[in-house]
Design a protein around this motif. Sequence first.
Motif, PDB file in Angstrom:
ATOM      1  N   ASP A 101       0.807  -1.222   0.000  1.00  0.00           N
ATOM      2  CA  ASP A 101       0.000   0.000   0.000  1.00  0.00           C
ATOM      3  C   ASP A 101       0.839   1.271   0.000  1.00  0.00           C
ATOM      4  O   ASP A 101       0.395   2.313  -0.453  1.00  0.00           O
ATOM      5  CB  ASP A 101      -0.944   0.016   1.206  1.00  0.00           C
ATOM      6  CG  ASP A 101      -2.113  -0.924   1.024  1.00  0.00           C
ATOM      7  OD1 ASP A 101      -2.420  -1.279  -0.129  1.00  0.00           O
ATOM      8  OD2 ASP A 101      -2.713  -1.315   2.040  1.00  0.00           O
ATOM      9  N   ASP A 102       2.080   1.182   0.487  1.00  0.00           N
ATOM     10  CA  ASP A 102       2.931   2.369   0.520  1.00  0.00           C
ATOM     11  C   ASP A 102       3.278   2.866  -0.879  1.00  0.00           C
ATOM     12  O   ASP A 102       3.644   4.019  -1.057  1.00  0.00           O
ATOM     13  CB  ASP A 102       4.225   2.079   1.287  1.00  0.00           C
ATOM     14  CG  ASP A 102       3.968   1.886   2.776  1.00  0.00           C
ATOM     15  OD1 ASP A 102       2.904   2.334   3.251  1.00  0.00           O
ATOM     16  OD2 ASP A 102       4.825   1.290   3.451  1.00  0.00           O
ATOM     17  N   LEU A 103       3.167   1.983  -1.882  1.00  0.00           N
ATOM     18  CA  LEU A 103       3.503   2.368  -3.253  1.00  0.00           C
ATOM     19  C   LEU A 103       2.304   2.903  -4.029  1.00  0.00           C
ATOM     20  O   LEU A 103       2.462   3.428  -5.118  1.00  0.00           O
ATOM     21  CB  LEU A 103       4.089   1.165  -4.005  1.00  0.00           C
ATOM     22  CG  LEU A 103       5.383   0.593  -3.431  1.00  0.00           C
ATOM     23  CD1 LEU A 103       5.791  -0.658  -4.200  1.00  0.00           C
ATOM     24  CD2 LEU A 103       6.492   1.617  -3.447  1.00  0.00           C
ATOM     25  N   ALA A 104       1.128   2.770  -3.466  1.00  0.00           N
ATOM     26  CA  ALA A 104      -0.072   3.221  -4.158  1.00  0.00           C
ATOM     27  C   ALA A 104      -0.057   4.740  -4.304  1.00  0.00           C
ATOM     28  O   ALA A 104       0.409   5.459  -3.409  1.00  0.00           O
ATOM     29  CB  ALA A 104      -1.322   2.775  -3.402  1.00  0.00           C
ATOM     30  N   PRO A 105      -0.564   5.257  -5.411  1.00  0.00           N
ATOM     31  CA  PRO A 105      -0.551   6.716  -5.629  1.00  0.00           C
ATOM     32  C   PRO A 105      -1.268   7.489  -4.529  1.00  0.00           C
ATOM     33  O   PRO A 105      -0.821   8.568  -4.135  1.00  0.00           O
ATOM     34  CB  PRO A 105      -1.273   6.878  -6.965  1.00  0.00           C
ATOM     35  CG  PRO A 105      -1.146   5.578  -7.649  1.00  0.00           C
ATOM     36  CD  PRO A 105      -1.081   4.542  -6.570  1.00  0.00           C
ATOM     37  N   PHE A 108       0.983   7.675  -1.550  1.00  0.00           N
ATOM     38  CA  PHE A 108       2.085   8.591  -1.845  1.00  0.00           C
ATOM     39  C   PHE A 108       1.635  10.040  -1.671  1.00  0.00           C
ATOM     40  O   PHE A 108       2.329  10.858  -1.066  1.00  0.00           O
ATOM     41  CB  PHE A 108       2.605   8.352  -3.264  1.00  0.00           C
ATOM     42  CG  PHE A 108       3.734   9.253  -3.641  1.00  0.00           C
ATOM     43  CD1 PHE A 108       5.025   9.021  -3.181  1.00  0.00           C
ATOM     44  CD2 PHE A 108       3.514  10.361  -4.441  1.00  0.00           C
ATOM     45  CE1 PHE A 108       6.071   9.860  -3.515  1.00  0.00           C
ATOM     46  CE2 PHE A 108       4.550  11.218  -4.788  1.00  0.00           C
ATOM     47  CZ  PHE A 108       5.828  10.961  -4.326  1.00  0.00           C
ATOM     48  N   ALA A 109       0.459  10.364  -2.182  1.00  0.00           N
ATOM     49  CA  ALA A 109      -0.065  11.721  -2.066  1.00  0.00           C
ATOM     50  C   ALA A 109      -0.309  12.092  -0.605  1.00  0.00           C
ATOM     51  O   ALA A 109       0.023  13.203  -0.170  1.00  0.00           O
ATOM     52  CB  ALA A 109      -1.351  11.864  -2.875  1.00  0.00           C
ATOM     53  N   LEU A 110      -0.882  11.167   0.160  1.00  0.00           N
ATOM     54  CA  LEU A 110      -1.114  11.426   1.582  1.00  0.00           C
ATOM     55  C   LEU A 110       0.198  11.633   2.330  1.00  0.00           C
ATOM     56  O   LEU A 110       0.309  12.524   3.185  1.00  0.00           O
ATOM     57  CB  LEU A 110      -1.894  10.265   2.212  1.00  0.00           C
ATOM     58  CG  LEU A 110      -3.354  10.149   1.804  1.00  0.00           C
ATOM     59  CD1 LEU A 110      -3.962   8.862   2.368  1.00  0.00           C
ATOM     60  CD2 LEU A 110      -4.139  11.364   2.290  1.00  0.00           C
ATOM     61  N   GLU A 114       1.513  14.891   4.412  1.00  0.00           N
ATOM     62  CA  GLU A 114       1.995  14.822   5.790  1.00  0.00           C
ATOM     63  C   GLU A 114       3.386  15.429   5.920  1.00  0.00           C
ATOM     64  O   GLU A 114       3.685  16.100   6.913  1.00  0.00           O
ATOM     65  CB  GLU A 114       2.001  13.368   6.270  1.00  0.00           C
ATOM     66  CG  GLU A 114       0.611  12.807   6.503  1.00  0.00           C
ATOM     67  CD  GLU A 114       0.618  11.321   6.843  1.00  0.00           C
ATOM     68  OE1 GLU A 114       1.714  10.696   6.842  1.00  0.00           O
ATOM     69  OE2 GLU A 114      -0.469  10.786   7.093  1.00  0.00           O
ATOM     70  N   TYR A 115       4.252  15.195   4.931  1.00  0.00           N
ATOM     71  CA  TYR A 115       5.595  15.794   4.958  1.00  0.00           C
ATOM     72  C   TYR A 115       5.501  17.317   4.939  1.00  0.00           C
ATOM     73  O   TYR A 115       6.229  18.003   5.663  1.00  0.00           O
ATOM     74  CB  TYR A 115       6.436  15.315   3.771  1.00  0.00           C
ATOM     75  CG  TYR A 115       6.889  13.875   3.847  1.00  0.00           C
ATOM     76  CD1 TYR A 115       7.099  13.232   5.068  1.00  0.00           C
ATOM     77  CD2 TYR A 115       7.114  13.146   2.697  1.00  0.00           C
ATOM     78  CE1 TYR A 115       7.507  11.914   5.134  1.00  0.00           C
ATOM     79  CE2 TYR A 115       7.524  11.821   2.746  1.00  0.00           C
ATOM     80  CZ  TYR A 115       7.727  11.212   3.969  1.00  0.00           C
ATOM     81  OH  TYR A 115       8.131   9.906   4.022  1.00  0.00           O
ATOM     82  N   HIS A 116       4.612  17.851   4.114  1.00  0.00           N
ATOM     83  CA  HIS A 116       4.443  19.302   4.053  1.00  0.00           C
ATOM     84  C   HIS A 116       3.944  19.838   5.386  1.00  0.00           C
ATOM     85  O   HIS A 116       4.393  20.897   5.852  1.00  0.00           O
ATOM     86  CB  HIS A 116       3.484  19.695   2.920  1.00  0.00           C
ATOM     87  CG  HIS A 116       4.068  19.505   1.555  1.00  0.00           C
ATOM     88  ND1 HIS A 116       5.153  20.207   1.096  1.00  0.00           N
ATOM     89  CD2 HIS A 116       3.716  18.673   0.553  1.00  0.00           C
ATOM     90  CE1 HIS A 116       5.450  19.828  -0.132  1.00  0.00           C
ATOM     91  NE2 HIS A 116       4.593  18.886  -0.484  1.00  0.00           N
TER      92      HIS A 116
END
Length: 175
Positions: A101-105, A108-110, A114-116
């Motif tokens: 699931d970590d590779l799903a688009p 990735f967007a989520l 979160e990083y921002h």
Amino acid sequence: MQRQGNKGLDDAAAELYRLHAPSILAYLRMHTSSWEEAEDVLVDVFLAALEKENFGTLRESEQRSWLWRVARNKVIDAFRAAQRRQFQSLEDIAETVYDDDDLAPEQFALRQEEYHQLYASIQNLSALQQQVLRLRFVHELRCAEIATALGKSEAAVRMLLSRTLNLLRSIYEKH
């Protein structure tokens, strides 16, 4: 093909192609999986003719036989190569790519969002707190090394790091 100068060689190659390419291409198309593959094999056949030193000295019937033999052999080579290649449908590949699931688009967007948010939260910290976080997590220094770099005691750095992480956690959770 004999060396007759570039113009003569080009004319001879063009004439050879004009005479034999349509029928060889039709044969190749019947024995390959696509027009593109047939065209690629056709190019290979005529390249082989251009590279063969004594091809130009052959009679027309010998040239035609040689071209057809090369075409047949190239088809066999293409068939063997296709047998070695394993094809997989795009649907199968898409399913396996996103098994994690970590590779799903969407994930990735989520994660980017979160990083921002985390970056914005870090901007609310003091310069010293930001520096301690950078030294610990970006440069991967231990608390003793950070203490030496900042001219503070190791206990003070540990306390500062702990309080900074707690503050960052609370800022992050509020957003």
